[in-house]
Design a protein around this motif. Sequence first.
Motif, PDB file in Angstrom:
ATOM      1  N   ASP A  10      34.204  -4.719 -25.959  1.00 42.52           N
ATOM      2  CA  ASP A  10      32.919  -5.412 -25.948  1.00 42.52           C
ATOM      3  C   ASP A  10      31.755  -4.418 -25.927  1.00 42.52           C
ATOM      4  O   ASP A  10      31.722  -3.485 -25.122  1.00 42.52           O
ATOM      5  N   ASP A  11      30.810  -4.616 -26.857  1.00 40.15           N
ATOM      6  CA  ASP A  11      29.554  -3.848 -26.890  1.00 40.15           C
ATOM      7  C   ASP A  11      29.766  -2.334 -26.948  1.00 40.15           C
ATOM      8  O   ASP A  11      29.080  -1.574 -26.255  1.00 40.15           O
ATOM      9  N   CYS A  12      30.671  -1.877 -27.794  1.00 44.01           N
ATOM     10  CA  CYS A  12      30.985  -0.444 -27.865  1.00 44.01           C
ATOM     11  C   CYS A  12      30.143   0.258 -28.928  1.00 44.01           C
ATOM     12  O   CYS A  12      29.553  -0.378 -29.800  1.00 44.01           O
ATOM     13  N   ARG A  29      25.798   3.242 -35.005  1.00 46.91           N
ATOM     14  CA  ARG A  29      24.824   2.758 -34.038  1.00 46.91           C
ATOM     15  C   ARG A  29      24.549   3.762 -32.921  1.00 46.91           C
ATOM     16  O   ARG A  29      25.388   4.568 -32.539  1.00 46.91           O
ATOM     17  N   SER A  30      23.346   3.641 -32.371  1.00 46.33           N
ATOM     18  CA  SER A  30      22.958   4.405 -31.190  1.00 46.33           C
ATOM     19  C   SER A  30      23.582   3.754 -29.951  1.00 46.33           C
ATOM     20  O   SER A  30      23.938   2.565 -29.973  1.00 46.33           O
ATOM     21  N   GLU A  75      13.922   5.772 -33.602  1.00 51.18           N
ATOM     22  CA  GLU A  75      15.170   6.504 -33.796  1.00 51.18           C
ATOM     23  C   GLU A  75      16.406   5.700 -33.384  1.00 51.18           C
ATOM     24  O   GLU A  75      17.529   6.103 -33.671  1.00 51.18           O
ATOM     25  N   LYS A  76      16.206   4.614 -32.686  1.00 46.21           N
ATOM     26  CA  LYS A  76      17.351   3.815 -32.249  1.00 46.21           C
ATOM     27  C   LYS A  76      17.789   2.896 -33.384  1.00 46.21           C
ATOM     28  O   LYS A  76      16.944   2.233 -34.018  1.00 46.21           O
ATOM     29  N   TYR A  92      13.000  -2.740 -32.328  1.00 48.46           N
ATOM     30  CA  TYR A  92      12.250  -1.999 -33.344  1.00 48.46           C
ATOM     31  C   TYR A  92      12.911  -2.142 -34.713  1.00 48.46           C
ATOM     32  O   TYR A  92      12.263  -2.526 -35.691  1.00 48.46           O
ATOM     33  N   GLU A  93      14.201  -1.825 -34.802  1.00 49.35           N
ATOM     34  CA  GLU A  93      14.902  -1.951 -36.082  1.00 49.35           C
ATOM     35  C   GLU A  93      15.043  -3.410 -36.477  1.00 49.35           C
ATOM     36  O   GLU A  93      14.994  -3.750 -37.673  1.00 49.35           O
ATOM     37  N   GLY A  94      15.234  -4.291 -35.488  1.00 49.00           N
ATOM     38  CA  GLY A  94      15.316  -5.715 -35.787  1.00 49.00           C
ATOM     39  C   GLY A  94      14.067  -6.230 -36.465  1.00 49.00           C
ATOM     40  O   GLY A  94      14.130  -6.965 -37.458  1.00 49.00           O
ATOM     41  N   ASN A  95      12.891  -5.858 -35.960  1.00 50.43           N
ATOM     42  CA  ASN A  95      11.626  -6.274 -36.574  1.00 50.43           C
ATOM     43  C   ASN A  95      11.507  -5.721 -37.994  1.00 50.43           C
ATOM     44  O   ASN A  95      11.071  -6.418 -38.908  1.00 50.43           O
TER      45      ASN A  95
END
Length: 499
Positions: A283-285, A337-338, A347-348, A398-401
């Motif tokens: 999960d969430d790795c 992914r970060s 940067e994320k 940030y990347e989502g937007n």
Amino acid sequence: MNSKPAIKTILICFFLAVCNLLVGCSDGPYQGPYQATGIKVGEITDSTAIVWARLTRYPERTGAEAGMPEVSYYNIKTGETFGKNRKKTGSRHNLIPTVKFPRGKTVDNIEGAVPGTSGKVRVRYKTQRADRWKTTVWREVDPQHDYTCQIKLAGLESNARYRIEVEAKAGRKGIKENIVEGGFRTAPRPDQPERVVFTVSTGQAYGDQDAPSGGYKIYPSMLKLDPSFFVHTGDIIYYDKMGKSLPLARWHWARMYSLPTNMEFHRQVAGYFIKDDHDTLMDDCWPGIKTNYMGDFTFEQGQMVFLEQVPMGERTWRTFRWGKDLQIWLVEGRDFRSPNPMPDGPEKTIWGKEQKSWFKRTVRESDATFRILVSPTPLVGPDRTSKNDNHANKGFAYEGNELRQFISKQKNMFVVCGDRHWQYVSVEAKTGLREYSCGPASNEHAGGWNRDNKMPEHRYLNVVGGFLAVIVERKEGEPTLVFRYYSVDGEILYSSDMI
């Protein structure tokens, strides 16, 4: 009387009998190898396909009576030891697992086990209307990759139904071949305005099966729609509880794809496969995650196992054209992914710079009437405030937007996502971007959201299992697009006609 000829005859007969037992004979029962984990066809284009096969030692999976391992944990912070029914006590990353097999059992003979074996495979294929078969060369399966083999078919006709026969043999003369029959459909050319139907699913947990004979009801329900192809958005299997080593990880795939519903569906319908967290590691790795929770199993091994267990081309982020009116993008959400705890900012990332640049470029270049991003995780949501793993969460805002703004500016572009254990259609107020969450494979796996908590973004909300179907076709010469939600039994729950 001279007894030497009689003795010689007896010895010859004995020798031949032993040979027949060891090698088999053309008139005797088939001795394997088998294909008890079925076949998969994937990465379909208008002229190519990849056929996945795996050879098995036995013709059937090991039954439930064999039992499964039990896992206990030692907490390196508190010194506690406890089993699977523990109360949550701090971070999972502090827990060291111990796997205990039932007495006399190994990973090769517990419930759902389908051990692999050496041998060769080849594919015979032809269009449904053709008289003659084409045949590939025999290929050895790879024992270093769970006795799997992937064979690419090229020079195929566009917009055609193909029949295939995947043959397996031990590689010795006189052995009969084991054959699995199947089929698939190739994509129409980019200038062909053809009807295309595809189905989408996520969240396929082994413990949440709902078909009486084993497996999932969604598969026979999807078959009734005669889909052009299928997309699995990830969480195909869940390593978290018992995938504590490489052999146990591969066992997860064997027990899942030896289920009757899964085998029957995938031999008839081509698929595209995306991985997410649970079918990569846990999960969430993310890459480089530091954890004791998964024992000897690593993130890098999870990446490798995914590539060996599904038909896959050069990379896991790719785009496919299905005729004049449809193009889909399938993205990689784990490899680049970060770390989730990293502070958000320019940067994320979840996608990484190269993939993001490729995505924007290929979207701009596309002249398809409808363009659909299929993502393993949400971009719009809404999601639970406790989550911090996807573009709908604050941790990747940030990347989502950036992505939502880009996609919303494209004509007739939509998002289909997996991961969430409920069905929904949502529209972001700021950009108008529409997202369709396909929901989990069974009602038993549905949850994580209160069905009465309908947010302003929601146009449809249902905490159930089932699947999403997307239909692209022309009516009176005009292209149309429909997103349709189904229950596990194939009942229509909601339909969204876009044009």
